[in-house]
Scaffold this active site. Structure first.
Site: not given
Ligand code: NDP
Length: 445
Positions: A377, A210, A114, A111, A165-166, A126, A241, A90
């Site tokens: 999830s 999250t 976690k 993961q 998603g991620d 992943k 997200n 997962k």
């Molecule tokens: P999204 O794609 O929805 O959002 C990612 C955000 O981070 C965007 O604002 C993006 O900006 C920014 N970002 C990405 N790369 C960079 C970078 N190199 N420098 C600065 N900003 C950056 O992803 P999520 O919100 O889903 O995921 C965010 C984090 O949370 C990740 O580490 C993910 O692994 C973790 N996570 C997510 C979960 C989930 O349920 N979605 C669960 C657990 C952890 P831009 O658009 O400019 O790239």
């Protein structure tokens, strides 16, 4: 690292050359396990450490698709099925140009622990692709997702491997992926993907989970010190997200969220982030943080330096790995930082973590603080299996119970191993022991 564990880490380095993020994630976990292998030499004798660092299966595949100009595009797809001792693999899918095997392995490794911490019956995996969704049309995104699933579907199943998603993969992408899975298999197998739309098998609260869970964890850490989030200055990096719903929950709990970011810069909004406007900009206009500033009098955009220069009491890094380094940590501590909860996976570098812990900052590591997403999830999978749909309030209560449980497990484990208040040690040890014991029980697997 302890002498008992160093040879295993050396093996990881030798077997996985160049995968620096994976090395970092393994070092972080093994760095906590010295007191565990001292008490339980069987984890070393039975090669649990060696086995847990080696994925059960690693898939790499070609993803060909045709863009809106009729040109053939070729991307690379990945799925690392890391550990299924506790349940089906997962973990999410990430679509971002930086994705390569080392990123997928670091995320898959995190993961495992976690998912163990959530207390739910789920293993760790992943996946993703180096596909860059930014600037692509809906039709291009759909064609890419269909091609990706045309290869991946044969490895998935509600009892086998369940992606979500991620970064770069939200409700729209999960829809296209699920549609293609359904079409190829001729099965309405809702439990094969999570993060689905509410009308077709999704769970209420999954979208929020999250970010909400990260803030619940921060609130628990503060609560253990007789403090809370009410009236505190909070900075959230990212604007996707996780960041969006971390801002939402922090505001619900009375915090003043004053900054957020994306990869083009960060926004300081001293009047408090206008979340409705931020969501309009990001989710409807699919714009950048500069578009928020244009529509919000008083907010300013900063395109140099770091969001962690903004004075804050609680920092919630919710963007990506290694986004908060040692110099950021120094600045945060000078500015009076109280607590950090990692919404993203491994957003703080090892030196930054060490510096903040030494300064007495409450530090909630991602594998504990952001586990609310995968936990919800698993609740989505439960609803799918029982053909049921729970209310928002009931599901949020379940999420709160799970986050409180993870917090308390970290605290109790850290105490048991002689490091009270050390959430990193508590999370790593508690997450590890459950998986290790299951692997021992299952024999040579
Ligand atoms: P999204 O794609 O929805 O959002 C990612 C955000 O981070 C965007 O604002 C993006 O900006 C920014 N970002 C990405 N790369 C960079 C970078 N190199 N420098 C600065 N900003 C950056 O992803 P999520 O919100 O889903 O995921 C965010 C984090 O949370 C990740 O580490 C993910 O692994 C973790 N996570 C997510 C979960 C989930 O349920 N979605 C669960 C657990 C952890 P831009 O658009 O400019 O790239």
């Amino acid at each position: 690292m302890s002498p008992a564990l160093q040879p295993h880490f050396d093996t990881v380095l030798a077997r996985n050359p160049g995968e620096v993020e994976f090395h970092q994630a393994v070092a972080e976990v093994l760095g906590s396990l010295a007191p565990v292998v001292e008490r339980h030499p069987e984890y070393v004798d039975q090669a649990i450490i060696e086995r847990i660092c080696e994925p059960e299966r690693q898939l790499i595949f070609r993803v060909p698709w045709v863009d809106d100009q009729g040109q053939m595009q070729i991307n690379r797809g990945f799925r690392v099925e890391f550990n299924s001792a506790l349940g089906p693999y997962k973990g999410g899918l990430r679509f971002h140009p930086s994705v390569y095997l080392g990123i997928v392995k670091f995320l898959g490794f995190e993961q495992i622990f976690k998912n163990s911490l959530t207390g739910m019956p789920i293993g760790g995996g992943k996946g993703g692709s180096d596909f860059d969704p930014r600037g692509r049309s809906d039709a291009e995104i759909m064609r890419f997702c269909q091609s990706f699933m045309t290869e991946l579907y044969r490895h998935l199943g509600e009892h086998t491997d369940v992606p979500a998603g991620d970064i770069g993969v939200g409700g729209r992408e999960i829809g296209y992926l699920f549609g293609q899975y359904k079409r190829i298999t001729n099965r309405y197998e809702s439990g094969v993907l999570t993060g689905k739309g509410i009308a077709w098998g999704g769970s209420l609260v999954r979208t929020e989970a999250t970010g909400y869970g990260t803030v619940m964890f921060a609130q628990s850490m503060l609560g253990a010190q007789g403090k809370d989030l009410d009236g505190r200055r909070v900075t959230v990096s990212g604007s996707g997200n996780v960041a969006t719903y971390a801002i939402a929950k922090a505001q619900q709990l009375g915090a003043d969220v004053v900054a957020f970011s994306d990869s083009s810069g960060y926004v300081v909004d001293e009047a408090g982030v206008d979340l409705a406007l931020l969501r309009e900009v990001k989710e409807v206009q699919r714009g950048r943080v500069a578009d928020y500033v244009e529509q919000r009098p008083g907010a300013r955009l900063v395109t140099s330096g770091s969001i962690w220069d903004v004075p804050t009491e609680v920092a919630l890094p919710c963007a990506t790995q290694n986004e908060l380094d040692e110099s950021d940590a120094k600045q945060l501590v000078v500015n009076g930082l109280l607590a950090v909860a990692e919404g993203a996976n491994m957003p703080a570098t090892p030196n930054a973590v060490a510096l903040m812990r030494e300064a007495g900052v409450l530090f909630g590591p991602g594998k504990a603080a952001n586990a609310g997403g995968v936990a919800t999830s698993a609740l989505e999978m439960q609803q799918n299996a029982s053909r049921d749909a729970w209310s928002f309030d009931y599901t949020e209560d379940r999420l709160q119970q799970i986050m409180t449980g993870i917090h308390d497990t970290c605290v109790a484990t850290a105490e048991e191993y002689g490091a009270p208040g050390d959430y990193v040690l508590g999370a790593n040890i508690a997450g590890f022991i459950k998986v290790a014991d299951a692997m021992l029980a299952l024999g040579v697997i």
